[in-house]
Structure formats: C-alpha cells, structure tokens
Design a protein around this motif. Structure first.
Motif, PDB file in Angstrom:
ATOM      1  N   LEU A   1       0.844  -1.180   0.000  1.00  0.00           N
ATOM      2  CA  LEU A   1       0.000   0.000   0.000  1.00  0.00           C
ATOM      3  C   LEU A   1       0.887   1.239   0.000  1.00  0.00           C
ATOM      4  O   LEU A   1       1.679   1.440   0.919  1.00  0.00           O
ATOM      5  CB  LEU A   1      -0.911   0.001   1.231  1.00  0.00           C
ATOM      6  N   VAL A   2       0.765   2.056  -1.047  1.00  0.00           N
ATOM      7  CA  VAL A   2       1.516   3.316  -1.130  1.00  0.00           C
ATOM      8  C   VAL A   2       0.483   4.437  -1.020  1.00  0.00           C
ATOM      9  O   VAL A   2      -0.260   4.703  -1.977  1.00  0.00           O
ATOM     10  CB  VAL A   2       2.318   3.424  -2.436  1.00  0.00           C
TER      11      VAL A   2
ATOM     12  N   ASN B   1      -6.602 -11.954   6.504  1.00  0.00           N
ATOM     13  CA  ASN B   1      -5.411 -12.766   6.226  1.00  0.00           C
ATOM     14  C   ASN B   1      -4.618 -12.264   5.023  1.00  0.00           C
ATOM     15  O   ASN B   1      -4.076 -13.047   4.243  1.00  0.00           O
ATOM     16  CB  ASN B   1      -5.797 -14.235   6.021  1.00  0.00           C
ATOM     17  N   ILE B   2      -4.558 -10.944   4.868  1.00  0.00           N
ATOM     18  CA  ILE B   2      -3.750 -10.331   3.816  1.00  0.00           C
ATOM     19  C   ILE B   2      -2.669  -9.484   4.479  1.00  0.00           C
ATOM     20  O   ILE B   2      -2.974  -8.562   5.245  1.00  0.00           O
ATOM     21  CB  ILE B   2      -4.599  -9.460   2.872  1.00  0.00           C
ATOM     22  N   ASP B   3      -1.417  -9.817   4.218  1.00  0.00           N
ATOM     23  CA  ASP B   3      -0.284  -9.091   4.784  1.00  0.00           C
ATOM     24  C   ASP B   3      -0.036  -7.830   3.964  1.00  0.00           C
ATOM     25  O   ASP B   3       0.000  -7.893   2.730  1.00  0.00           O
ATOM     26  CB  ASP B   3       0.958  -9.980   4.785  1.00  0.00           C
ATOM     27  N   CYS B   4       0.145  -6.700   4.623  1.00  0.00           N
ATOM     28  CA  CYS B   4       0.241  -5.420   3.917  1.00  0.00           C
ATOM     29  C   CYS B   4       1.488  -4.647   4.329  1.00  0.00           C
ATOM     30  O   CYS B   4       1.632  -4.252   5.490  1.00  0.00           O
ATOM     31  CB  CYS B   4      -1.011  -4.587   4.213  1.00  0.00           C
ATOM     32  N   ASP B   5       2.417  -4.460   3.398  1.00  0.00           N
ATOM     33  CA  ASP B   5       3.526  -3.536   3.594  1.00  0.00           C
ATOM     34  C   ASP B   5       3.033  -2.126   3.277  1.00  0.00           C
ATOM     35  O   ASP B   5       2.113  -1.950   2.468  1.00  0.00           O
ATOM     36  CB  ASP B   5       4.703  -3.883   2.682  1.00  0.00           C
ATOM     37  N   TYR B   6       3.679  -1.130   3.896  1.00  0.00           N
ATOM     38  CA  TYR B   6       3.179   0.239   3.755  1.00  0.00           C
ATOM     39  C   TYR B   6       4.300   1.217   3.431  1.00  0.00           C
ATOM     40  O   TYR B   6       5.377   1.172   4.023  1.00  0.00           O
ATOM     41  CB  TYR B   6       2.464   0.671   5.039  1.00  0.00           C
ATOM     42  N   ALA B   7       4.013   2.105   2.475  1.00  0.00           N
ATOM     43  CA  ALA B   7       4.923   3.204   2.135  1.00  0.00           C
ATOM     44  C   ALA B   7       4.128   4.498   2.136  1.00  0.00           C
ATOM     45  O   ALA B   7       3.056   4.568   1.537  1.00  0.00           O
ATOM     46  CB  ALA B   7       5.562   2.974   0.771  1.00  0.00           C
ATOM     47  N   SER B   8       4.647   5.517   2.813  1.00  0.00           N
ATOM     48  CA  SER B   8       3.927   6.792   2.925  1.00  0.00           C
ATOM     49  C   SER B   8       4.271   7.768   1.815  1.00  0.00           C
ATOM     50  O   SER B   8       3.688   8.845   1.720  1.00  0.00           O
ATOM     51  CB  SER B   8       4.215   7.447   4.278  1.00  0.00           C
ATOM     52  N   ASN B   9       5.246   7.406   0.960  1.00  0.00           N
ATOM     53  CA  ASN B   9       5.577   8.255  -0.188  1.00  0.00           C
ATOM     54  C   ASN B   9       6.010   7.380  -1.360  1.00  0.00           C
ATOM     55  O   ASN B   9       6.325   6.197  -1.191  1.00  0.00           O
ATOM     56  CB  ASN B   9       6.666   9.279   0.165  1.00  0.00           C
ATOM     57  N   GLY B  10       6.023   7.972  -2.538  1.00  0.00           N
ATOM     58  CA  GLY B  10       6.302   7.211  -3.740  1.00  0.00           C
ATOM     59  C   GLY B  10       7.685   6.613  -3.800  1.00  0.00           C
ATOM     60  O   GLY B  10       7.865   5.496  -4.279  1.00  0.00           O
ATOM     61  N   GLN B  11       8.692   7.344  -3.314  1.00  0.00           N
ATOM     62  CA  GLN B  11      10.063   6.839  -3.381  1.00  0.00           C
ATOM     63  C   GLN B  11      10.247   5.612  -2.505  1.00  0.00           C
ATOM     64  O   GLN B  11      10.897   4.643  -2.897  1.00  0.00           O
ATOM     65  CB  GLN B  11      11.056   7.928  -2.969  1.00  0.00           C
ATOM     66  N   TYR B  12       9.648   5.649  -1.318  1.00  0.00           N
ATOM     67  CA  TYR B  12       9.724   4.473  -0.448  1.00  0.00           C
ATOM     68  C   TYR B  12       8.988   3.301  -1.089  1.00  0.00           C
ATOM     69  O   TYR B  12       9.412   2.149  -0.998  1.00  0.00           O
ATOM     70  CB  TYR B  12       9.146   4.809   0.924  1.00  0.00           C
ATOM     71  N   GLY B  13       7.889   3.610  -1.776  1.00  0.00           N
ATOM     72  CA  GLY B  13       7.167   2.572  -2.501  1.00  0.00           C
ATOM     73  C   GLY B  13       8.026   1.941  -3.585  1.00  0.00           C
ATOM     74  O   GLY B  13       8.020   0.716  -3.762  1.00  0.00           O
ATOM     75  N   VAL B  14       8.766   2.756  -4.329  1.00  0.00           N
ATOM     76  CA  VAL B  14       9.688   2.255  -5.350  1.00  0.00           C
ATOM     77  C   VAL B  14      10.704   1.307  -4.730  1.00  0.00           C
ATOM     78  O   VAL B  14      10.983   0.216  -5.254  1.00  0.00           O
ATOM     79  CB  VAL B  14      10.408   3.425  -6.059  1.00  0.00           C
TER      80      VAL B  14
ATOM     81  N   ASP C   1      -1.872   5.098  -4.477  1.00  0.00           N
ATOM     82  CA  ASP C   1      -2.507   6.404  -4.569  1.00  0.00           C
ATOM     83  C   ASP C   1      -1.867   7.195  -5.711  1.00  0.00           C
ATOM     84  O   ASP C   1      -0.703   6.957  -6.058  1.00  0.00           O
ATOM     85  CB  ASP C   1      -2.333   7.148  -3.237  1.00  0.00           C
ATOM     86  N   ILE C   2      -2.623   8.116  -6.312  1.00  0.00           N
ATOM     87  CA  ILE C   2      -2.056   8.945  -7.381  1.00  0.00           C
ATOM     88  C   ILE C   2      -1.274  10.118  -6.808  1.00  0.00           C
ATOM     89  O   ILE C   2      -0.124  10.359  -7.171  1.00  0.00           O
ATOM     90  CB  ILE C   2      -3.157   9.444  -8.336  1.00  0.00           C
ATOM     91  N   ASN C   3      -1.890  10.862  -5.892  1.00  0.00           N
ATOM     92  CA  ASN C   3      -1.234  12.041  -5.315  1.00  0.00           C
ATOM     93  C   ASN C   3      -0.296  11.616  -4.193  1.00  0.00           C
ATOM     94  O   ASN C   3      -0.721  11.394  -3.065  1.00  0.00           O
ATOM     95  CB  ASN C   3      -2.282  13.022  -4.777  1.00  0.00           C
TER      96      ASN C   3
ATOM     97  N   ASP D   1       5.003  10.525  -7.782  1.00  0.00           N
ATOM     98  CA  ASP D   1       3.549  10.356  -7.852  1.00  0.00           C
ATOM     99  C   ASP D   1       3.192   8.959  -8.349  1.00  0.00           C
ATOM    100  O   ASP D   1       4.022   8.238  -8.904  1.00  0.00           O
ATOM    101  CB  ASP D   1       2.925  11.422  -8.758  1.00  0.00           C
ATOM    102  N   GLY D   2       1.933   8.581  -8.151  1.00  0.00           N
ATOM    103  CA  GLY D   2       1.497   7.236  -8.468  1.00  0.00           C
ATOM    104  C   GLY D   2       1.592   6.873  -9.936  1.00  0.00           C
ATOM    105  O   GLY D   2       1.929   5.741 -10.286  1.00  0.00           O
TER     106      GLY D   2
END
Length: 225
Positions: free
Chosen positions: A6-7, A25-38, A52-54, A59-60
């Motif tokens: 989830l970004v 039963n779904i494991d979710c990693d989380y990133a609060s910004n796009g770079q961390y998501g990358v 997310d787009i914004n 950006d998404g």
C-alpha cells in the motif's frame, strides 16, 4: 497468504486499510511516499500493489509507469480521489489494472484485491527474470546478450512462466493458456517444453527452466552447477 503493498500518504486511511486486510489474512507492507514505494517494490514480490495517485516525492502515475518499464507485472489497483476520465486514462496508460475512487467501501477493496491477485498478469511491457528478458511489444527474447528465437507456442509458454517466475505454474494452467479447452494429446506440452528448454540452455550453465515434479514448471535463476 496474499501480500500487498500500500503506497498512500494518508496515514489514517492506511492504518484502516492495513487493519482490515489483516483481519482477512492479507499481509500489507506500507509506504507513505512514492520513493519508499519504489524501494519496497524493487526489494520484494507482491501479489497486488495499492497505489494512490497524489503522492509526495514520486507520484502514483510515475511509479506505475516505472514499474512497468522495468518489467514488474504486479497487478496495480489505483486508489484515488480523482474520478475524472482523463485521470483514469492517464492511470491505465501508465499500466494500472483497476481504479477505486475514494471514499470506498473496504469490502469492495477486498474483492478487487482478490480478483487482481487471481488474474496476476498486469500490463508489463518487458518481462524479466535474471538474465532472461521478454519484450512483449517488440516480440523479442534475450538471454544475457543474445537474442533467442522460439515457436509461437514456445512464446506463449515462456510468457506465462515469466509472469509467474520464480513461482511454479501447473501443467493444466500452461495447457489452458496455450490451447484453451481444446487440449491436444498428453505429449504435446512435454514436447514444447522440451523445445523451450533447449532454446534456453547455454552450454556449461545451469538450466533456467525447471520441472517441478508432480506439479508443473518454473523459470528460476541459475544456480551453480
């Protein structure tokens, strides 16, 4: 267990989604910004990307486009407050598989995640695993520095295997992908897998195409002989 990334920069929404998915039963990693998501997307394999787009930093739309250009075929569900057609067009053109407009029902989010995880094909332009690369648009396969050629059936088999690599694909699924409901004699898959294995073999190197006894086949990176 399904694993999603989830970004999303709305932390309250993110916490709600993570807790809800955990219950199912779904494991979710989380990133609060796009770079961390990358960064997370480069390090880990996910069944679905919730994007997310914004987003700050990257950006998404850009994140999704970069992932597809790099051969990542993880299904992407974009979560966005934007409901204009032009925004959805931009998202789909970047490689998104589906959209969910905020605010959304958590049960609908769950259903879409489950549907995308079953589909697991995305819109990747280039499929890569180790030294093996398949350019869908150019209809080219490269093994290291060399271009290789396979039959049309070999192409279909390799595409399915690469989209799931390094996971194994069942024999029945491969047969269905190539021949649909009109599956020929039982030896046909064996023959075409043998030809594909020969095309991927490099003298003195460990094989890339592996038989998984009692199940099917898998593309996996070479290990030392």
């Amino acid at each position: 267990m399904l694993t999603v990334l989830l970004v999303e920069d709305d932390r309250d929404l993110a916490e709600t989604v993570i807790q809800f998915l955990g219950i199912h039963n779904i494991d979710c990693d989380y990133a609060s910004n796009g770079q961390y998501g990358v960064n997370l997307l480069q390090k880990n394999n996910y069944d679905v990307l919730l994007l997310d787009i914004n987003l700050p930093r990257v950006d998404g739309i850009t994140l999704c486009q970069q992932a597809r250009d790099n051969g990542n075929n993880t299904p992407v569900l974009m979560l966005t407050a934007r409901d204009q057609l032009k925004d959805k067009i931009a998202g789909f053109n970047s490689g998104a598989d589906d959209f969910l407009v905020k605010p959304f029902a958590l049960q609908e989010l769950l259903l879409r995640i489950q549907a995308l995880s079953r589909r697991r094909n995305g819109h990747a332009k280039v499929l890569k695993h180790g030294v093996l690369s398949m350019n869908i648009n150019m209809r080219e396969i490269t093994l290291g520095e060399e271009q290789i050629h396979v039959s049309p059936i070999g192409w279909k088999l390799l595409e399915v295997l690469l989209r799931h690599a390094p996971e194994a694909v069942a024999r029945e699924r491969l047969q269905s992908a190539v021949w649909g409901d009109e599956i020929p004699d039982s030896n046909s898959l064996k023959v075409h897998i043998h030809k594909l294995r020969k095309a991927l073999n490099v003298e003195g190197e460990a094989p890339l195409l592996h038989t998984i006894p009692g199940y099917g086949f898998a593309i996996q990176e070479r290990k030392a002989l």
